[in-house]
Design a protein around this motif. Structure first.
Motif, mmCIF file in Angstrom:
data_model
loop_
_atom_site.group_PDB
_atom_site.id
_atom_site.type_symbol
_atom_site.label_atom_id
_atom_site.label_comp_id
_atom_site.label_asym_id
_atom_site.label_seq_id
_atom_site.Cartn_x
_atom_site.Cartn_y
_atom_site.Cartn_z
ATOM 1 N N ASN A 37 5.636 39.873 16.011
ATOM 2 C CA ASN A 37 4.784 40.516 15.015
ATOM 3 C C ASN A 37 3.891 39.516 14.285
ATOM 4 O O ASN A 37 2.964 39.924 13.575
ATOM 5 C CB ASN A 37 5.641 41.255 13.983
ATOM 6 N N ILE A 41 0.062 39.789 12.049
ATOM 7 C CA ILE A 41 -0.136 39.439 10.640
ATOM 8 C C ILE A 41 -1.355 38.543 10.483
ATOM 9 O O ILE A 41 -2.209 38.757 9.604
ATOM 10 C CB ILE A 41 1.122 38.754 10.080
ATOM 11 N N MET A 68 -0.796 44.413 7.964
ATOM 12 C CA MET A 68 0.147 43.337 7.639
ATOM 13 C C MET A 68 1.487 43.898 7.185
ATOM 14 O O MET A 68 2.545 43.406 7.590
ATOM 15 C CB MET A 68 -0.452 42.434 6.554
ATOM 16 N N ALA A 71 3.405 45.126 10.189
ATOM 17 C CA ALA A 71 3.968 44.032 10.982
ATOM 18 C C ALA A 71 5.181 43.418 10.280
ATOM 19 O O ALA A 71 6.194 43.101 10.928
ATOM 20 C CB ALA A 71 2.906 42.966 11.234
ATOM 21 N N ILE A 72 5.104 43.263 8.969
ATOM 22 C CA ILE A 72 6.235 42.715 8.216
ATOM 23 C C ILE A 72 7.413 43.682 8.265
ATOM 24 O O ILE A 72 8.571 43.269 8.437
ATOM 25 C CB ILE A 72 5.819 42.431 6.761
#
Length: 254
Positions: A37, A41, A68, A71-72
């Protein structure tokens, strides 16, 4: 779980993928599915910087930030394999698609306040339902429907765009989502066979990487189309002759 390595996060309570758990660290359940991932980001951060630097509308800054966050959330999910973190991955997926729907359809929506209001309350309602009810197939079907709602508008933007570089962005968007979907399906459907291989191609991790690029290409294409609508004379430029981004020239105020 690899022999001799204990889990920091406790028993698995979420859906698992075709990667052996806790092979490289007792703190990261699915190592490759977690670190894959990271490109997404950085790509979203690059898009956010460009949106800020050229003063695009706030919707695009929010879109890159949502990429973002997604993805986190995915990193936390695959690192822990806990149900709560899985919800923290899936709920932002739906929110992001609602944001895409707003960006795609709002330019032609006559009642400006109704669309964002409806989408906001829809997103809140989904988050509550998803927290209370463990959706599985229902979530996937719902997400696919939201994606399909974006297709007609994306196609319309594509056929009305004459710039060859912008069309190339749209083609890259299609290519990455097609290849990423194949990797996702391959990892999901043939896991038993893959598990017997000496080398696991980590299809779900490849899906993450490709979808990071997919989101960036989609966002950049939409930024180009929106700048064209606003008369900002957009062009697709390339950083170091490789990395595409939208460069605009706003008309001087009289």
């Amino acid at each position: 779980m690899a022999e001799g390595i204990s889990s920091f996060w406790g028993p698995v309570t979420s859906a698992e993928w075709c990667e052996k758990n806790y092979v490289y660290s007792s703190y990261i359940a699915e190592f490759f599915n977690t670190i894959s991932n990271i490109p997404g980001i950085f790509l979203a951060l690059a898009g956010l910087i460009n949106a800020f630097r050229q003063r695009f509308e706030k919707r695009f800054s929010i879109l890159h930030i949502s990429n973002m966050i997604l993805a986190i959330g995915s990193m936390l999910y695959h690192a822990t394999l806990q149900h709560m973190q899985q919800q923290g991955d899936e709920t932002p997926m739906v929110w992001e698609m609602l944001l895409y729907i707003y960006i795609l359809y709002s330019p032609d929506w006559h009642y400006r306040s109704t669309m964002p209001t409806f989408l906001f309350f829809y997103g809140v309602a989904f988050a509550i339902v998803h927290a209370l009810v463990r959706l599985r197939i229902g979530f996937k079907v719902h997400y696919v429907i939201l994606c399909l709602l974006c297709v007609p508008r994306m196609y319309k933007y594509y056929i009305y765009t004459k710039d060859a570089s912008a069309k190339r962005l749209a083609k890259l968007y299609l290519a990455t989502i097609f290849m990423g979907s194949l990797c996702w399906l391959f990892d999901r459907l043939f896991c038993k066979n893959i598990s017997r291989w000496y080398f696991n191609p980590e299809g779900h991790a490849l899906w993450h990487v490709l979808m990071g690029f997919n989101s960036y290409f989609a966002n950049t294409f939409l930024m180009f189309c929106r700048a064209q609508q606003l008369g900002w004379n957009p062009k697709v430029a390339h950083f170091m002759r490789f990395f595409p981004y939208v460069k605009i020239q706003k008309p001087k105020t009289q």
